[in-house]
Write a protein that holds these residues in place. Structure first.
Motif, PDB file in Angstrom:
ATOM      1  N   LYS A 161       0.824  -1.208   0.000  1.00  0.00           N
ATOM      2  CA  LYS A 161       0.000   0.000   0.000  1.00  0.00           C
ATOM      3  C   LYS A 161       0.858   1.258   0.000  1.00  0.00           C
ATOM      4  N   LYS A 164       3.083   1.000  -3.778  1.00  0.00           N
ATOM      5  CA  LYS A 164       2.382   1.043  -5.060  1.00  0.00           C
ATOM      6  C   LYS A 164       1.576   2.335  -5.154  1.00  0.00           C
ATOM      7  N   THR A 165       2.275   3.425  -5.354  1.00  0.00           N
ATOM      8  CA  THR A 165       1.626   4.717  -5.537  1.00  0.00           C
ATOM      9  C   THR A 165       1.380   4.960  -7.026  1.00  0.00           C
ATOM     10  N   TYR A 166       0.716   6.052  -7.307  1.00  0.00           N
ATOM     11  CA  TYR A 166       0.402   6.352  -8.715  1.00  0.00           C
ATOM     12  C   TYR A 166       1.666   6.683  -9.505  1.00  0.00           C
ATOM     13  N   ARG A 168       4.336   4.951  -9.313  1.00  0.00           N
ATOM     14  CA  ARG A 168       4.998   3.687  -9.633  1.00  0.00           C
ATOM     15  C   ARG A 168       4.060   2.740 -10.369  1.00  0.00           C
ATOM     16  N   ASN A 169       3.089   3.246 -11.061  1.00  0.00           N
ATOM     17  CA  ASN A 169       2.174   2.389 -11.824  1.00  0.00           C
ATOM     18  C   ASN A 169       2.880   1.667 -12.966  1.00  0.00           C
ATOM     19  N   SER A 170       3.909   2.294 -13.525  1.00  0.00           N
ATOM     20  CA  SER A 170       4.653   1.670 -14.632  1.00  0.00           C
ATOM     21  C   SER A 170       5.861   0.881 -14.150  1.00  0.00           C
ATOM     22  N   CYS A 171       6.003   0.694 -12.847  1.00  0.00           N
ATOM     23  CA  CYS A 171       7.142  -0.041 -12.289  1.00  0.00           C
ATOM     24  C   CYS A 171       6.989  -1.525 -12.604  1.00  0.00           C
ATOM     25  N   GLU A 173       7.415  -5.673 -12.301  1.00  0.00           N
ATOM     26  CA  GLU A 173       7.163  -6.563 -11.164  1.00  0.00           C
ATOM     27  C   GLU A 173       8.456  -6.888 -10.423  1.00  0.00           C
TER      28      GLU A 173
END
Length: 210
Positions: A161, A164-166, A168-171, A173
């Motif tokens: 929580k 995983k912020t907005y 880091r949406n393209s981070c 796995e």
């Protein structure tokens, strides 16, 4: 606390035909909240302790039949009984008969006679041959992945929580897993030299020089 905050504690209105809420015929608030809240909470707490710890302990004790003692070639009756309990619990994963699995247990003990005894489930899983002992291998895999408590899983979700912020949406796995591991296991020291050596060994279009 209620006296300090000047809050008057009173019981809800009692009705003889009420069925949708707790309707206890008492004369004072202390008895009402003891019957309506305290006693159900204690009962639920004790049942949760029994379900989470006692039942889990029994399952772990049954799994100990897969780890033989020193110089033990055949499984004892107590360990065979533990294996039978495992077959009943994980009958969805075990598709063989009870006698077949017991025979695999004796073979598993015989194979470990002249070898170093495994200290844990993961070490035993690496020593077990999946083709020769498929049922023992499945049980060892379950044993190795069976968590002792749910604290580690809940810690991972709590960490996710925060990570995983907005932004880091393209981070990827792999990178997200690495960030989560660093955040959870803060006692593990990762030096800058180890990171530089790891990046330098990977193939790149440009030379990695300092």
């Amino acid at each position: 606390m209620a006296t300090k905050l000047e809050v008057h504690i009173a019981t809800p209105r009692y009705s003889k035909r009420q069925t949708q809420r707790c309707n206890v015929p008492v004369s004072n608030p202390e008895d009402f909240y003891r019957i309506a809240m305290y006693n159900p909470f204690i009962d639920n707490f004790l049942s949760q302790v029994k379900d989470r710890f006692v039942a889990h302990r029994n399952i772990l004790e049954a799994f100990m039949c897969l780890l033989p003692e020193k110089d033990e070639m055949l499984a004892t009756d107590q360990k065979k009984k533990g294996l039978i309990n495992l077959i009943k619990i994980y009958q969805v994963d075990i598709h063989s008969s009870e006698s077949t699995v017991l025979g695999e247990l004796d073979i598993w003990y015989a194979l470990l006679t002249n070898k170093k005894k495994p200290k844990g489930a993961f070490e035993a899983l690496l020593m077990c041959d999946e083709d020769k002992l498929p049922n023992i291998y499945k049980l060892l895999k379950i044993f190795a992945t069976l968590p002792v408590t749910a604290a580690t899983n809940e810690r991972s979700f709590s960490t996710l929580k925060r990570l995983k912020t907005y932004l880091r949406n393209s981070c990827s796995e792999n990178r997200l897993n690495g960030l989560a591991m660093l955040n959870i296991h803060r006692d593990v020291c990762v030096s800058a030299d180890d990171v530089i050596n790891l990046f330098s060994r990977s193939s790149r279009r440009l030379d990695f020089k300092l």
